[in-house]
Design an enzyme around this catalytic site. Structure first.
Site, PDB file in Angstrom:
ATOM      1  N   LYS A 235      -0.090   0.793   7.193  1.00  0.00           N
ATOM      2  CA  LYS A 235       0.720  -0.215   7.117  1.00  0.00           C
ATOM      3  C   LYS A 235       0.843  -1.097   8.536  1.00  0.00           C
ATOM      4  O   LYS A 235       0.782  -2.527   8.390  1.00  0.00           O
ATOM      5  CB  LYS A 235       2.540  -0.144   6.769  1.00  0.00           C
TER       6      LYS A 235
ATOM      7  N   HIS B  24      11.554  -4.188  -0.961  1.00  0.00           N
ATOM      8  CA  HIS B  24      11.235  -3.002  -1.664  1.00  0.00           C
ATOM      9  C   HIS B  24      11.610  -3.430  -2.988  1.00  0.00           C
ATOM     10  O   HIS B  24      12.685  -3.138  -3.700  1.00  0.00           O
ATOM     11  CB  HIS B  24      12.268  -1.689  -1.001  1.00  0.00           C
TER      12      HIS B  24
ATOM     13  N   SER C 214       9.101   2.033   0.796  1.00  0.00           N
ATOM     14  CA  SER C 214      10.248   2.581   0.064  1.00  0.00           C
ATOM     15  C   SER C 214      11.207   3.275   1.072  1.00  0.00           C
ATOM     16  O   SER C 214      12.157   3.751   0.722  1.00  0.00           O
ATOM     17  CB  SER C 214      10.014   3.359  -1.156  1.00  0.00           C
TER      18      SER C 214
ATOM     19  N   ASN D 230      16.981   4.881  -2.237  1.00  0.00           N
ATOM     20  CA  ASN D 230      16.303   6.147  -2.173  1.00  0.00           C
ATOM     21  C   ASN D 230      17.000   7.053  -1.318  1.00  0.00           C
ATOM     22  O   ASN D 230      16.899   8.305  -1.269  1.00  0.00           O
ATOM     23  CB  ASN D 230      14.946   5.546  -1.827  1.00  0.00           C
TER      24      ASN D 230
ATOM     25  N   GLU E 172       2.666   5.024   1.093  1.00  0.00           N
ATOM     26  CA  GLU E 172       3.362   5.172   2.192  1.00  0.00           C
ATOM     27  C   GLU E 172       2.898   5.861   3.277  1.00  0.00           C
ATOM     28  O   GLU E 172       2.957   6.953   3.567  1.00  0.00           O
ATOM     29  CB  GLU E 172       4.890   5.907   1.868  1.00  0.00           C
TER      30      GLU E 172
ATOM     31  N   VAL F 133       0.952  -1.076  -0.063  1.00  0.00           N
ATOM     32  CA  VAL F 133       0.026  -0.020  -0.106  1.00  0.00           C
ATOM     33  C   VAL F 133       0.862   1.306  -0.025  1.00  0.00           C
ATOM     34  O   VAL F 133       2.146   1.217   0.186  1.00  0.00           O
ATOM     35  CB  VAL F 133      -1.058   0.073   1.115  1.00  0.00           C
TER      36      VAL F 133
END
Length: 369
Positions: free
Chosen positions: A57, A100, A79, A150, A52, A50
């Site tokens: 979560k 991820h 992420s 990231n 962020e 789902v």
């Protein structure tokens, strides 16, 4: 809705002749769509994907904890969010790990497996084998904000550059001349400006008057998914410059007291990617990556860093670590302690002393497992 998206993606593959209709039919026959948690009760591994939002979560993982069989690996596709906090919503944090996948997951080859402080060796080994099984380039990384790819690309100079009087297309042109398949603003449009924009807005961190990314989200310009972001897109996804999007950027300039500026492409590239190099060394010194090559692999397969440049760490090595350090300090950044140590002791990326130093950092953080 989910199956419609899957079918649409496969249809595109058939149209491009990268897959046959027979192969697609076989793939679709292996999917069992469901909208209930109970259908996951016998799964060996479950991957949540789902958007962020930590509360959402944690709610999902609490539900998974109740229905999934003992020993099932519970993975999050987050992420950047904290895997330990997600795991705290369960009674089995040893079974929780980050998986991820990079977007779009059916195209991008990188899988970062993110170990939490309580992820068991069995869970880690299963996640790594899972990545190999589905033919992903799989790296084990530590649990920190943004993980590796990231995190290090998150400090790239794109935000500073667009706020210094350069338009997105100028920055992208320099990045692509360096060898990137797409510049940072094209990449953000592809991934979706709402991915982080929504989280920043919901947590009160957004400053749309002074931040071009927040301004795009406020204007409901989410990128390719709705046909407009930093660029505009036609029905086939072809981009072009957009006066409306550029006007939003220029409005941010006005609010910041910034005028249009110019730089050489070499200057833009160094502003973009030397912060990435510095952050890569910080990941190593903090025990978040096992080796410099893992950072390069994550950036190549996660962000299409040009293979012939070798990745940010190898690029810095080719430049010369003393030169890289000097340029980083000239940009006003706080240089990584490990990078300074490498220069002071004349270590290269391949020096046994650096390898030992990195191993000590990794083992010192994770050996309690």
């Amino acid at each position: 809705r989910g199956m419609n998206v899957i079918k649409k993606n496969y249809k595109r593959s058939v149209d491009r002749k990268s897959k046959t209709q027979a192969a697609v039919d076989k793939f679709l026959s292996l999917i069992s769509p469901s909208s209930t948690y109970e259908s996951l009760s016998d799964c060996d591994i479950v991957v949540e994907a789902v958007f962020e939002n930590m509360d959402l979560k944690k709610k999902i993982f609490s539900s998974l904890d109740k229905v999934c069989k003992q020993g099932a690996v519970l993975a999050s596709n987050t992420s950047r969010l904290n895997i330990d906090e997600i795991a705290s919503a369960t009674q089995r944090p040893q079974d929780v790990i980050g998986c991820h996948f990079f977007s779009p997951a059916n195209v991008m080859r990188l899988l970062e497996n993110v170990r939490g402080s309580k992820s068991s060796p069995r869970t880690i080994a299963t996640a790594m084998a899972f990545g190999v099984k589905i033919k992903k380039i799989t790296c084990l990384v530590g649990n920190c904000d943004g993980f590796i790819a990231n995190r290090v690309m998150g400090v790239s100079g794109s935000r500073d550059l667009v706020h210094s009087g350069l338009l997105p297309h100028q920055i992208d042109a320099a990045a692509e001349a360096y060898g990137m398949k797409m510049g940072p603003f094209r990449m953000n449009d592809l991934v979706g400006l709402d991915l982080f924009g929504r989280e920043r807005a919901s947590t009160g961190k957004a400053t749309p008057d002074k931040d071009a990314f927040d301004a795009m989200y406020k204007a409901e310009r989410f990128g390719q998914k709705n046909g407009k972001g930093f660029y505009k897109y036609d029905d086939k996804g072809k981009l072009s410059r957009d006066p409306e999007g550029e006007a939003i950027v220029q409005k941010v300039w006005s609010n910041l007291g910034v005028s249009p500026s110019s730089m050489t492409q070499e200057e833009i590239v160094e502003k973009l990617y030397l912060p990435v190099v510095n952050e890569g060394f910080k990941c190593l010194e903090e025990g978040m990556a096992i080796r410099p090559a893992d950072i390069d692999v994550c950036l190549h397969f996660g962000y299409n860093w040009p293979r012939y440049r070798g990745g940010p760490m190898r690029w810095a090595a080719a430049m010369g670590l003393p030169v890289a350090l000097e340029k980083i300090q000239k940009q006003g950044m706080t240089a990584s302690t490990l990078l300074k140590e490498c220069v002071d002791k004349s270590w290269t990326l391949d020096s046994p002393e650096l390898t030992k130093r990195i191993e000590q950092a990794w083992n010192g953080r994770w050996s309690k497992l």
